[in-house]
Design a protein around this motif. Sequence first.
Motif, PDB file in Angstrom:
ATOM      1  N   TYR A 194       0.832  -1.199   0.000  1.00 56.01           N
ATOM      2  CA  TYR A 194       0.000   0.000   0.000  1.00 56.01           C
ATOM      3  C   TYR A 194       0.873   1.259   0.000  1.00 56.01           C
ATOM      4  O   TYR A 194       1.773   1.419   0.812  1.00 56.01           O
ATOM      5  CB  TYR A 194      -0.914   0.015   1.229  1.00 56.01           C
ATOM      6  CG  TYR A 194      -1.841   1.205   1.277  1.00 56.01           C
ATOM      7  CD1 TYR A 194      -3.059   1.187   0.602  1.00 56.01           C
ATOM      8  CD2 TYR A 194      -1.494   2.359   1.977  1.00 56.01           C
ATOM      9  CE1 TYR A 194      -3.912   2.272   0.629  1.00 56.01           C
ATOM     10  CE2 TYR A 194      -2.332   3.454   2.006  1.00 56.01           C
ATOM     11  CZ  TYR A 194      -3.544   3.407   1.336  1.00 56.01           C
ATOM     12  OH  TYR A 194      -4.380   4.491   1.362  1.00 56.01           O
ATOM     13  N   GLY A 195       0.584   2.149  -0.946  1.00 59.33           N
ATOM     14  CA  GLY A 195       1.261   3.444  -0.994  1.00 59.33           C
ATOM     15  C   GLY A 195       2.659   3.431  -1.561  1.00 59.33           C
ATOM     16  O   GLY A 195       3.337   4.462  -1.561  1.00 59.33           O
ATOM     17  N   VAL A 196       3.135   2.267  -2.068  1.00 58.85           N
ATOM     18  CA  VAL A 196       4.502   2.169  -2.585  1.00 58.85           C
ATOM     19  C   VAL A 196       4.459   1.952  -4.095  1.00 58.85           C
ATOM     20  O   VAL A 196       3.706   1.107  -4.589  1.00 58.85           O
ATOM     21  CB  VAL A 196       5.272   1.007  -1.922  1.00 58.85           C
ATOM     22  CG1 VAL A 196       6.694   0.919  -2.466  1.00 58.85           C
ATOM     23  CG2 VAL A 196       5.280   1.180  -0.403  1.00 58.85           C
ATOM     24  N   ASN A 197       5.265   2.705  -4.825  1.00 56.61           N
ATOM     25  CA  ASN A 197       5.331   2.532  -6.276  1.00 56.61           C
ATOM     26  C   ASN A 197       5.866   1.144  -6.617  1.00 56.61           C
ATOM     27  O   ASN A 197       6.678   0.578  -5.886  1.00 56.61           O
ATOM     28  CB  ASN A 197       6.223   3.597  -6.905  1.00 56.61           C
ATOM     29  CG  ASN A 197       5.625   4.989  -6.803  1.00 56.61           C
ATOM     30  OD1 ASN A 197       4.404   5.139  -6.737  1.00 56.61           O
ATOM     31  ND2 ASN A 197       6.465   6.005  -6.781  1.00 56.61           N
ATOM     32  N   ALA A 198       5.441   0.626  -7.755  1.00 56.17           N
ATOM     33  CA  ALA A 198       5.739  -0.768  -8.115  1.00 56.17           C
ATOM     34  C   ALA A 198       7.231  -1.089  -8.089  1.00 56.17           C
ATOM     35  O   ALA A 198       7.638  -2.161  -7.653  1.00 56.17           O
ATOM     36  CB  ALA A 198       5.160  -1.084  -9.492  1.00 56.17           C
ATOM     37  N   TYR A 199       8.086  -0.165  -8.555  1.00 53.66           N
ATOM     38  CA  TYR A 199       9.517  -0.458  -8.628  1.00 53.66           C
ATOM     39  C   TYR A 199      10.129  -0.689  -7.257  1.00 53.66           C
ATOM     40  O   TYR A 199      11.172  -1.349  -7.126  1.00 53.66           O
ATOM     41  CB  TYR A 199      10.266   0.677  -9.347  1.00 53.66           C
ATOM     42  CG  TYR A 199      10.326   1.969  -8.575  1.00 53.66           C
ATOM     43  CD1 TYR A 199      11.297   2.202  -7.611  1.00 53.66           C
ATOM     44  CD2 TYR A 199       9.381   2.973  -8.804  1.00 53.66           C
ATOM     45  CE1 TYR A 199      11.341   3.386  -6.899  1.00 53.66           C
ATOM     46  CE2 TYR A 199       9.420   4.160  -8.104  1.00 53.66           C
ATOM     47  CZ  TYR A 199      10.396   4.366  -7.145  1.00 53.66           C
ATOM     48  OH  TYR A 199      10.424   5.538  -6.439  1.00 53.66           O
ATOM     49  N   GLY A 200       9.494  -0.169  -6.192  1.00 64.21           N
ATOM     50  CA  GLY A 200      10.026  -0.315  -4.844  1.00 64.21           C
ATOM     51  C   GLY A 200       9.414  -1.451  -4.058  1.00 64.21           C
ATOM     52  O   GLY A 200       9.717  -1.631  -2.881  1.00 64.21           O
ATOM     53  N   ASN A 201       8.554  -2.243  -4.703  1.00 70.22           N
ATOM     54  CA  ASN A 201       7.872  -3.338  -4.017  1.00 70.22           C
ATOM     55  C   ASN A 201       8.624  -4.656  -4.175  1.00 70.22           C
ATOM     56  O   ASN A 201       9.359  -4.857  -5.146  1.00 70.22           O
ATOM     57  CB  ASN A 201       6.460  -3.502  -4.587  1.00 70.22           C
ATOM     58  CG  ASN A 201       5.510  -2.450  -4.051  1.00 70.22           C
ATOM     59  OD1 ASN A 201       5.565  -2.095  -2.880  1.00 70.22           O
ATOM     60  ND2 ASN A 201       4.635  -1.942  -4.909  1.00 70.22           N
TER      61      ASN A 201
END
Length: 248
Positions: free
Chosen positions: A208-215
Amino acid sequence: MSPNERLRVRLEQSGHTVASLAEHVGTDPKTVARWIGTGRVPHRRNAHAVARVLGADARELWPSLERRTKGTADTDEDLVAVYRQRSDVPAEQWRGMFAAAERSIDILVYAALFLHEQISGWNDLLRDRAEDDVHVRVLIGDPDCEAVRVRGEEESFGHGIQSRCHLAAMHYRPLTTAPGISVRVHSTTLYNSLYRADDHMYVNTHLYGVNAYGNPLLRLKRTASQGLFDAYAASMDAVWRTGLPLEE
């Protein structure tokens, strides 16, 4: 005699120590000591990792594994690696997986512009695979749907995701007439982005709340029917059925 005498003997014969085995498996020496000294049965992935290091069969070392999984799929055996974030995987590793596809390529995303931005000639790669009879399916997000709007708000990205969906459509539109390639637009809530090439898959989880590249990213390989890989593949199929063809 140790509660797990088989493991103790195999360890001694291999020349490994408790510490070196723990290092190879990626766990703590105290954990390995408990496997030997108390007979504790490790997680299936660790059990098979130990067996590989010692040149043994996991069910020889822990016979209860056979009873525990009889009649069930080894779902965790599909898990090859976990990356802290998607950006930890180099572009060439992505290219290599898709370039090696012989049967199918499936992509389920909202935009995933990094494929076009970081992999030179991404569209050409898909065309080449399709020309070799690889079935290519691409699902991108509908920039006007509620799910995309909400995701933008959750990630404090505003209209950014909607704009990226528009860009993704622009990038993929030239492929809509390419034989063997199908591109659709979906409006579903995207719980995970999926990237599949034959029996290999990356699953980009969504915090939640995190851009895809940082997941976090899961790397899977299909090893058993009805396992983890098949569960995600079924998710791709379900969304595909809801999608509409990308207009030329």
